[in-house]
Design a protein around this motif. Structure first.
Motif, PDB file in Angstrom:
ATOM      1  N   VAL A   3      -8.137 -20.849  -9.013  1.00  0.00           N
ATOM      2  CA  VAL A   3      -7.541 -19.522  -8.922  1.00  0.00           C
ATOM      3  C   VAL A   3      -6.166 -19.513  -9.600  1.00  0.00           C
ATOM      4  O   VAL A   3      -5.442 -20.508  -9.577  1.00  0.00           O
ATOM      5  N   THR A   4      -5.840 -18.383 -10.209  1.00  0.00           N
ATOM      6  CA  THR A   4      -4.535 -18.171 -10.818  1.00  0.00           C
ATOM      7  C   THR A   4      -3.957 -16.890 -10.239  1.00  0.00           C
ATOM      8  O   THR A   4      -4.649 -15.874 -10.165  1.00  0.00           O
ATOM      9  N   LEU A   5      -2.678 -16.938  -9.836  1.00  0.00           N
ATOM     10  CA  LEU A   5      -1.995 -15.761  -9.302  1.00  0.00           C
ATOM     11  C   LEU A   5      -0.833 -15.425 -10.220  1.00  0.00           C
ATOM     12  O   LEU A   5       0.003 -16.284 -10.500  1.00  0.00           O
ATOM     13  N   THR A   6      -0.785 -14.184 -10.678  1.00  0.00           N
ATOM     14  CA  THR A   6       0.246 -13.748 -11.612  1.00  0.00           C
ATOM     15  C   THR A   6       0.939 -12.511 -11.052  1.00  0.00           C
ATOM     16  O   THR A   6       0.273 -11.528 -10.721  1.00  0.00           O
ATOM     17  N   ASN A   7       2.265 -12.567 -10.959  1.00  0.00           N
ATOM     18  CA  ASN A   7       3.038 -11.441 -10.427  1.00  0.00           C
ATOM     19  C   ASN A   7       3.498 -10.521 -11.548  1.00  0.00           C
ATOM     20  O   ASN A   7       3.840 -10.981 -12.637  1.00  0.00           O
ATOM     21  N   ARG A   8       3.530  -9.234 -11.246  1.00  0.00           N
ATOM     22  CA  ARG A   8       4.152  -8.247 -12.129  1.00  0.00           C
ATOM     23  C   ARG A   8       4.502  -7.025 -11.291  1.00  0.00           C
ATOM     24  O   ARG A   8       3.998  -6.851 -10.186  1.00  0.00           O
ATOM     25  N   ARG A   9       5.402  -6.224 -11.828  1.00  0.00           N
ATOM     26  CA  ARG A   9       5.747  -4.971 -11.156  1.00  0.00           C
ATOM     27  C   ARG A   9       5.133  -3.824 -11.943  1.00  0.00           C
ATOM     28  O   ARG A   9       5.149  -3.824 -13.158  1.00  0.00           O
ATOM     29  N   ILE A  10       4.621  -2.873 -11.197  1.00  0.00           N
ATOM     30  CA  ILE A  10       4.134  -1.632 -11.802  1.00  0.00           C
ATOM     31  C   ILE A  10       4.916  -0.530 -11.115  1.00  0.00           C
ATOM     32  O   ILE A  10       4.668  -0.215  -9.954  1.00  0.00           O
ATOM     33  N   GLY A  11       5.890   0.016 -11.815  1.00  0.00           N
ATOM     34  CA  GLY A  11       6.760   0.999 -11.190  1.00  0.00           C
ATOM     35  C   GLY A  11       7.490   0.380 -10.024  1.00  0.00           C
ATOM     36  O   GLY A  11       8.157  -0.637 -10.168  1.00  0.00           O
ATOM     37  N   HIS A  12       7.338   0.958  -8.837  1.00  0.00           N
ATOM     38  CA  HIS A  12       8.034   0.483  -7.639  1.00  0.00           C
ATOM     39  C   HIS A  12       7.245  -0.564  -6.858  1.00  0.00           C
ATOM     40  O   HIS A  12       7.746  -1.092  -5.870  1.00  0.00           O
ATOM     41  N   LEU A  13       6.016  -0.854  -7.286  1.00  0.00           N
ATOM     42  CA  LEU A  13       5.163  -1.749  -6.504  1.00  0.00           C
ATOM     43  C   LEU A  13       5.004  -3.129  -7.115  1.00  0.00           C
ATOM     44  O   LEU A  13       4.950  -3.279  -8.325  1.00  0.00           O
ATOM     45  N   GLU A  14       4.889  -4.100  -6.245  1.00  0.00           N
ATOM     46  CA  GLU A  14       4.589  -5.470  -6.638  1.00  0.00           C
ATOM     47  C   GLU A  14       3.073  -5.570  -6.809  1.00  0.00           C
ATOM     48  O   GLU A  14       2.302  -5.062  -5.990  1.00  0.00           O
ATOM     49  N   CYS A  15       2.648  -6.208  -7.891  1.00  0.00           N
ATOM     50  CA  CYS A  15       1.230  -6.408  -8.159  1.00  0.00           C
ATOM     51  C   CYS A  15       0.992  -7.897  -8.374  1.00  0.00           C
ATOM     52  O   CYS A  15       1.747  -8.554  -9.088  1.00  0.00           O
TER      53      CYS A  15
END
Length: 113
Positions: A3-15
């Motif tokens: 598994v790979t987990l990648t963080n990013r922000r989309i507007g005000h939310l954490e994805c």
């Protein structure tokens, strides 16, 4: 595949995009990653599952743990981009009744308040 987990922000939310296979071998790391993201944010999280190929019952427990932690903070977790096999698993376990589900992460970020 791991598994790979990648963080990013989309507007005000954490994805967090989860890709590969979410199985018992990776649950401890994945669970801690999601709980850390929730603690550092506002309790709201979008999980982009568009690249998740396989998820077993241990993987489902990671998603449920994140949801419980988010709701304890008056937040929520939304699932986005479910592939047909993952959608079938979510529906088989009736988790569509507890998670908000969106076609993609961007839609989730717009509609999740």
């Amino acid at each position: 595949m791991k598994v790979t987990l990648t963080n990013r922000r989309i507007g005000h939310l954490e994805c967090v995009a989860i890709s590969g296979s979410l199985t018992a071998a990776d649950t401890a790391v994945a669970r801690q990653h999601l709980l850390d993201r929730l603690e550092q944010g506002d309790g709201k999280l979008v999980l982009d599952l568009s690249e998740l190929n396989f998820c077993d019952s241990s993987g489902l427990s990671v998603l449920i743990s994140a949801l419980k932690a988010a709701r304890a903070q008056q937040g929520d977790v939304a699932l986005a981009g479910l592939t047909p096999p993952i959608r079938a698993l979510i529906e088989l376990t009736r988790l569509q009744q507890v998670f908000q589900i969106f076609d993609n992460a961007e839609q989730a970020a717009v509609e999740m308040r």
